[in-house]
Design a protein around this motif. Structure first.
Motif, PDB file in Angstrom:
ATOM      1  N   THR A 165      26.187 -56.258 -48.168  1.00 32.17           N
ATOM      2  CA  THR A 165      27.638 -56.315 -47.982  1.00 32.17           C
ATOM      3  C   THR A 165      28.386 -55.701 -49.157  1.00 32.17           C
ATOM      4  O   THR A 165      29.418 -55.038 -48.975  1.00 32.17           O
ATOM      5  CB  THR A 165      28.080 -57.784 -47.790  1.00 32.17           C
ATOM      6  OG1 THR A 165      27.633 -58.232 -46.510  1.00 32.17           O
ATOM      7  CG2 THR A 165      29.582 -57.933 -47.859  1.00 32.17           C
ATOM      8  N   TYR A 168      28.823 -52.125 -48.501  1.00 29.64           N
ATOM      9  CA  TYR A 168      29.250 -51.741 -47.154  1.00 29.64           C
ATOM     10  C   TYR A 168      30.379 -50.708 -47.224  1.00 29.64           C
ATOM     11  O   TYR A 168      31.417 -50.954 -47.835  1.00 29.64           O
ATOM     12  CB  TYR A 168      29.716 -52.985 -46.402  1.00 29.64           C
ATOM     13  CG  TYR A 168      30.231 -52.750 -45.009  1.00 29.64           C
ATOM     14  CD1 TYR A 168      29.382 -52.319 -43.995  1.00 29.64           C
ATOM     15  CD2 TYR A 168      31.568 -52.981 -44.694  1.00 29.64           C
ATOM     16  CE1 TYR A 168      29.854 -52.125 -42.702  1.00 29.64           C
ATOM     17  CE2 TYR A 168      32.048 -52.797 -43.402  1.00 29.64           C
ATOM     18  CZ  TYR A 168      31.183 -52.367 -42.420  1.00 29.64           C
ATOM     19  OH  TYR A 168      31.659 -52.179 -41.145  1.00 29.64           O
ATOM     20  N   PRO A 171      32.632 -48.936 -41.002  1.00 30.29           N
ATOM     21  CA  PRO A 171      31.808 -48.759 -39.802  1.00 30.29           C
ATOM     22  C   PRO A 171      31.486 -47.321 -39.428  1.00 30.29           C
ATOM     23  O   PRO A 171      30.460 -47.055 -38.799  1.00 30.29           O
ATOM     24  CB  PRO A 171      32.648 -49.424 -38.715  1.00 30.29           C
ATOM     25  CG  PRO A 171      34.059 -49.272 -39.177  1.00 30.29           C
ATOM     26  CD  PRO A 171      33.993 -49.406 -40.681  1.00 30.29           C
ATOM     27  N   VAL A 181      21.893 -56.392 -38.466  1.00 32.24           N
ATOM     28  CA  VAL A 181      22.741 -57.122 -39.411  1.00 32.24           C
ATOM     29  C   VAL A 181      22.133 -58.500 -39.619  1.00 32.24           C
ATOM     30  O   VAL A 181      21.898 -59.245 -38.667  1.00 32.24           O
ATOM     31  CB  VAL A 181      24.190 -57.250 -38.893  1.00 32.24           C
ATOM     32  CG1 VAL A 181      25.033 -58.086 -39.860  1.00 32.24           C
ATOM     33  CG2 VAL A 181      24.806 -55.866 -38.710  1.00 32.24           C
ATOM     34  N   SER A 187      31.186 -62.363 -43.299  1.00 38.08           N
ATOM     35  CA  SER A 187      30.947 -60.923 -43.501  1.00 38.08           C
ATOM     36  C   SER A 187      30.047 -60.366 -42.414  1.00 38.08           C
ATOM     37  O   SER A 187      30.303 -59.283 -41.871  1.00 38.08           O
ATOM     38  CB  SER A 187      30.328 -60.670 -44.877  1.00 38.08           C
ATOM     39  OG  SER A 187      31.232 -60.989 -45.905  1.00 38.08           O
ATOM     40  N   HIS A 191      31.165 -57.410 -39.939  1.00 45.85           N
ATOM     41  CA  HIS A 191      30.441 -56.139 -39.914  1.00 45.85           C
ATOM     42  C   HIS A 191      30.004 -55.792 -38.490  1.00 45.85           C
ATOM     43  O   HIS A 191      30.171 -54.659 -38.038  1.00 45.85           O
ATOM     44  CB  HIS A 191      29.206 -56.208 -40.821  1.00 45.85           C
ATOM     45  CG  HIS A 191      29.511 -56.350 -42.275  1.00 45.85           C
ATOM     46  ND1 HIS A 191      30.708 -55.982 -42.827  1.00 45.85           N
ATOM     47  CD2 HIS A 191      28.749 -56.818 -43.301  1.00 45.85           C
ATOM     48  CE1 HIS A 191      30.679 -56.224 -44.138  1.00 45.85           C
ATOM     49  NE2 HIS A 191      29.503 -56.732 -44.437  1.00 45.85           N
ATOM     50  N   ALA A 293      23.913 -59.073 -44.898  1.00 48.01           N
ATOM     51  CA  ALA A 293      25.157 -59.818 -45.132  1.00 48.01           C
ATOM     52  C   ALA A 293      24.765 -61.240 -45.520  1.00 48.01           C
ATOM     53  O   ALA A 293      25.106 -62.220 -44.857  1.00 48.01           O
ATOM     54  CB  ALA A 293      26.028 -59.799 -43.886  1.00 48.01           C
TER      55      ALA A 293
END
Length: 364
Positions: A165, A168, A171, A181, A187, A191, A293
């Motif tokens: 994360t 990140y 997207p 994920v 988070s 995500h 995450a």
């Protein structure tokens, strides 16, 4: 030591604040408000390149409107923020204005390397720019610098991309890819919901089934959740996040993601392969990316020389005060990790420190 190798004298203050996120700025505000002068009586050290704390590193798609429960700092409201702007921009600008409005004179970038016992009852704070000698310490370093990466068999063989994360990018970078994920917190769900429209395929795995709560999350429920986190800290166990005990809000967006099977949870896989992940029952999922995450841990390694950790792995805290050393306060740790909790904890820490400073210092 300076560049010539000569040992420089430690600069003396009454209080050193480490960190200039919500918790550190709140603490500095309350120090200033109670008559302590920046640079003379206390100093704020921050390792980030600019104001904003960890918020400055958040991904661009996390707009201010998506931020849950951002509470204003004491003495200055955050108003009229555009909900469509990245939270990294909105909150960094707010923190910058706050530092200037109250003249907090944050020193940055400064890396704190260690906090040790000094002489005369003082602590020595060793940094990348010299050493500070202080009578009290407010540690407000948060968790962003310590992303937690679980280890699973075969992890090093994966031919795709693994990221946390903390890394990140938003997207769009996952367009057309198969994404796994890992993580059942806020988070992880954010995500997934962001990535799903772009990705070829998403898979959600968590260690425990996610817990969703319906209805309003009222003040009583909030107090109960914080009390559970506080109890762990009081026992000297590593703190858990408040969301780990509150569960995830079952709002309209979450409901839609469940109906669309975006939030369709699988149990944790047993191993990672070069091409994806596998379970012992024979199930497998091919993946281009594994996005962890999986949360963060408290960034407190610099306090190790003080030996504050309990056998359970955490620092036992009463309020914000480290039980093993009353000169040390941890703000934004455990139950005070929320933005409103950090504000209250900053005030509480300063109140205790004022009592400490009123005592006669120990002779050198």
């Amino acid at each position: 030591m300076n560049e010539t190798g000569v040992q420089e004298a430690a600069r003396e203050v009454d209080v050193v604040v480490i960190g200039a996120g919500q918790a550190g700025l709140s603490s500095a505000y309350h120090l200033r408000r109670t008559g302590h002068e920046p640079e003379r009586d206390f100093v704020v050290l921050d390792h980030t390149p600019q104001p904003g704390g960890a918020w400055q590193f958040r991904w661009p798609s996390l707009t201010y409107g998506k931020v849950h429960g951002m509470h204003s700092l004491p003495g200055m409201e955050l108003t009229d923020a555009d909900p469509d702007r990245p939270s990294s921009e909105v909150i960094s600008e707010y923190f910058d204005a706050y530092e200037r409005a109250f003249g907090l004179r944050v020193r940055r970038p400064v890396d704190v390397r260690a906090v040790r016992e000094g002489t005369g009852g003082r602590l020595l704070v060793e940094t990348s720019t010299g050493t500070w000698s202080t009578r009290a310490l407010i540690n407000a370093t948060g968790t962003w610098d310590r992303p937690f990466w679980p280890h699973y068999p075969g992890q090093e063989t994966f031919r795709g991309r693994q990221l946390h994360t903390a890394q990140y990018p938003g997207p769009e970078e996952f367009a057309g890819q198969r994404i796994v994920v890992v993580g059942g917190g806020t988070s992880g769900t954010q995500h997934l919901m962001e990535i799903a429209p772009y990705a070829a395929e998403t898979t959600w795995v968590t260690r425990r089934p996610p817990v969703f709560h319906e209805g309003p999350f009222d003040e009583g429920a909030g107090r109960s959740a914080v009390a559970l986190v506080e109890e762990r800290v009081r026992r000297g166990l590593p703190p858990q996040s408040v969301v780990s005990v509150t569960g995830l809000p079952l709002n309209g967006t979450i409901r839609q993601a469940i109906d669309d099977r975006v939030l369709d949870r699988l149990p944790m896989f047993d191993r990672i392969t070069p091409d994806g992940v596998e379970w012992n029952d024979g199930r497998r999922v091919d993946a281009d990316v594994i996005l962890w995450a999986t949360g963060f841990r408290a960034a407190i390694d610099h306090l190790a020389p003080l030996r504050l950790r309990e056998p359970g792995g955490g620092i036992r805290v009463e309020g914000t005060r480290a039980v093993a050393d009353p000169r040390v306060h941890l703000v934004g740790y455990g139950p005070s990790a929320s933005t409103i909790g950090a504000n209250r904890a900053g005030r509480s820490a300063v109140r205790d420190i004022r009592r400490l400073l009123a005592q006669v210092p120990v002779a050198a």
